[in-house]
Structure formats: structure tokens, C-alpha cells
Write an enzyme that holds these catalytic residues in place. Structure first.
Site, PDB file in Angstrom:
ATOM      1  N   LYS A 239     -26.583 108.881 -18.973  1.00  8.24           N
ATOM      2  CA  LYS A 239     -25.969 107.588 -18.686  1.00  8.24           C
ATOM      3  C   LYS A 239     -24.659 107.817 -17.938  1.00  8.24           C
ATOM      4  CE  LYS A 239     -22.473 107.730 -21.881  1.00  8.24           C
ATOM      5  NZ  LYS A 239     -21.072 107.993 -21.465  1.00  8.24           N
TER       6      LYS A 239
ATOM      7  N   ASP B 104     -23.003 107.329 -29.192  1.00  8.44           N
ATOM      8  CA  ASP B 104     -23.817 106.951 -28.033  1.00  8.44           C
ATOM      9  C   ASP B 104     -25.312 106.918 -28.329  1.00  8.44           C
ATOM     10  OD1 ASP B 104     -21.621 106.604 -26.426  1.00  8.44           O
ATOM     11  OD2 ASP B 104     -21.813 108.528 -25.385  1.00  8.44           O
TER      12      ASP B 104
END
Length: 282
Positions: A15, A140
Site C-alpha cells: 500500500k 495496518d
């Protein structure tokens, strides 16, 4: 004799933080943030082979990382504990995502293990349950299980799905390992950026509030941003060390990588609209 199954490969995508604002701080010291998390097709490959004897084994652990503390092993064991599943798994990881790069590599590996085993072990856990379990592995991990590009708030636990434009990214990896606690504890860190809302994202002025501190502490990050900034608006992702810039075509991105100085490492990646394993949870 315990029966074994065939190896199967699953992607663990990276990401990027398209921006990262620190808008305040809680009484417990955690920073309140706003960010857009963008999935990209640069990915590790997680190979899994289910077994029926309940053992969880990492067959190619990273140097210096004991298998017991590896996030992929912890993710598999967490699912066993939460569900009472008697099956086990052998794990191999082909690493492409830089460690300590701010692209979520370890968290994504853990999320892919959870999503894949949710199907392979026929656990049928809901997405929200997997996200809840994943949070204990890292901040995350829930995002990768959520599996859509998101406007992220709070300490990272509040996610609103958003559509992001298709893009091609050049990502440079300065060869430094950034200490996230060091960046967040720096007294010069901006902690009062005004909040923004989803409707105003496209017109908002954004930045990475951690970037200035990281550039002072790690000259290699500053050098990469300066070089890439000659070609497009360049910024750091997460707490670093990777930096990126967006391009409208793969040809443009590839041209930039072609010109990359020999002392720099870089990749070209494409935006994803959803995690490749999104359908592995409901």
C-alpha cells in the site's frame, strides 16, 4: 500418516499512503491521523500448503527473524486459536516488498495468510471478525483484510472505502530502515494539521507530515525525494523509507525508472481498486 495438500500461491500487495496528516494526539500518546491508503500491484507471494496435523511451519524464514515471531506464523496460529481449527499449514514467502519501507509488507503478508486460510481451512469468518483479529498483529493488518482503498482516520482503525483514480507509480526505496517510534516522538513533528473530510479530498492540500522529520534524519530519503521530484510531485509513504510519484501512463513511469541513478533502487507499480483476495471474506 497426516495427509498434505498442494502448494498454492497468494499475493500480498503493498500500500501507499497518498498523504498522511497528523491531526492531534490522544491522552494515551497515540497520534490521530488521516490518510488515504492505496493498494498497488507490487506484492510479496505467500505460498501455503495445508496439512492435517495442525503444525504451522515457516519453511524459509527471513534471516534474523525467528519463525515464532514472524507475522505469517502468528497470523496462522491466531486463526487456529480463535476457531479451534485442527488443520495446519506450511508457509513460504517470496519477498519483494522492502522491509521498513512504509508500504505495509509484513502486515500485508499476515493479512494474506488470514484471508487465504479463511478459505483453505473453510473457516468462513466474516471480514469484520478477521479485521478484529488482525488488529492484534499490527495496525495496518485490518486495512489489507478490508481490501479496498480507504480514507483512514483515528489511529488507523476507521476506514471509509473510496474510489481512487487509476495511476502508475514510481517507487524508490532508499536503503535505510526507518525507526517509526523515532519519527513519531520527534518534538518538531507537526501534530495539528486541520482535519479534512471525504467530500473535500480531491481539492484538499495534502502532504505527509512525517516527511520533514524523516528527511532530516535520513539524507537518503531526502535525496530520493529530490531526484524523483524532478519528474513529478514526489513524497514519502508512511513513516518511510519509500518515496513515490504518480504518473498517468506506464510508459511515463518506465521512462523515469530507466533514468534511475545506479545508486538507487526503484519499482513501477499500478494502482489496484481491490485486494486480489477481497472475495475470501464476506
Amino acid at each position: 500418516m497426516s495427509s498434505t495438500h498442494d502448494w498454492q500461491d497468494f499475493p500480498a500487495p503493498a500500500k501507499l499512503n497518498l498523504f498522511l496528516h497528523i491531526i492531534g494526539r490522544r491522552s494515551d500518546g497515540y497520534h490521530l491521523l488521516q490518510s488515504v491508503f492505496q493498494l498497488i500491484d507490487l506484492a510479496d507471494t505467500i505460498s501455503l500448503r495445508v496439512n492435517d496435523n495442525g503444525e504451522v511451519r515457516h519453511l524459509n524464514p527471513l534471516p534474523g527473524v525467528p519463525a515464532e515471531s514472524d507475522l505469517t506464523v502468528r497470523a496462522a496460529r491466531l486463526l487456529q486459536q480463535a476457531t479451534g481449527c485442527s488443520k495446519g499449514v506450511d508457509i513460504q514467502v517470496e519477498k519483494r516488498l522492502p522491509m521498513g519501507g512504509g508500504v505495509g509488507g509484513g502486515s500485508s503478508d499476515a493479512a494474506t495468510v488470514m484471508l487465504a486460510l479463511n478459505r483453505l481451512w473453510q473457516l468462513n469468518l466474516s471480514r469484520s471478525k478477521l479485521m478484529e483479529l488482525g488488529l492484534s498483529l499490527g495496525a495496518d493488518v485490518p486495512f489489507f483484510i478490508f481490501g479496498e482503498n480507504a480514507f483512514v482516520e483515528g489511529i488507523g482503525e476507521i476506514m471509509t472505502p473510496i474510489l481512487t483514480p487509476e495511476a502508475h507509480f514510481v517507487i524508490l526505496h532508499p536503503q535505510v530502515h526507518v525507526s517509526t517510534p523515532q519519527i513519531f516522538s520527534d518534538p518538531s513533528l507537526t501534530r495539528d494539521t486541520p482535519p479534512i473530510t471525504v467530500p473535500h479530498l480531491s481539492s484538499a492540500m495534502t502532504q505527509n507530515d512525517l516527511e520533514e522529520v524523516a528527511r532530516k534524519s535520513y539524507p537518503e530519503i531526502s535525496e530520493s525525494i529530490t531526484w524523483l521530484g524532478q519528474h513529478a510531485n514526489a513524497r514519502m509513504t508512511g513513516s518511510g523509507s519509500c518515496v513515490f510519484a504518480s504518473f498517468s501512463s506506464p510508459n511515463e513511469a518506465n521512462r523515469v525508472i530507466y533514468d534511475l541513478p545506479k545508486n538507487m533502487t526503484g519499482y513501477v507499480a499500478r494502482s489496484l481498486s481491490k485486494h486480489p483476495l477481497h472475495e475470501f471474506a464476506e
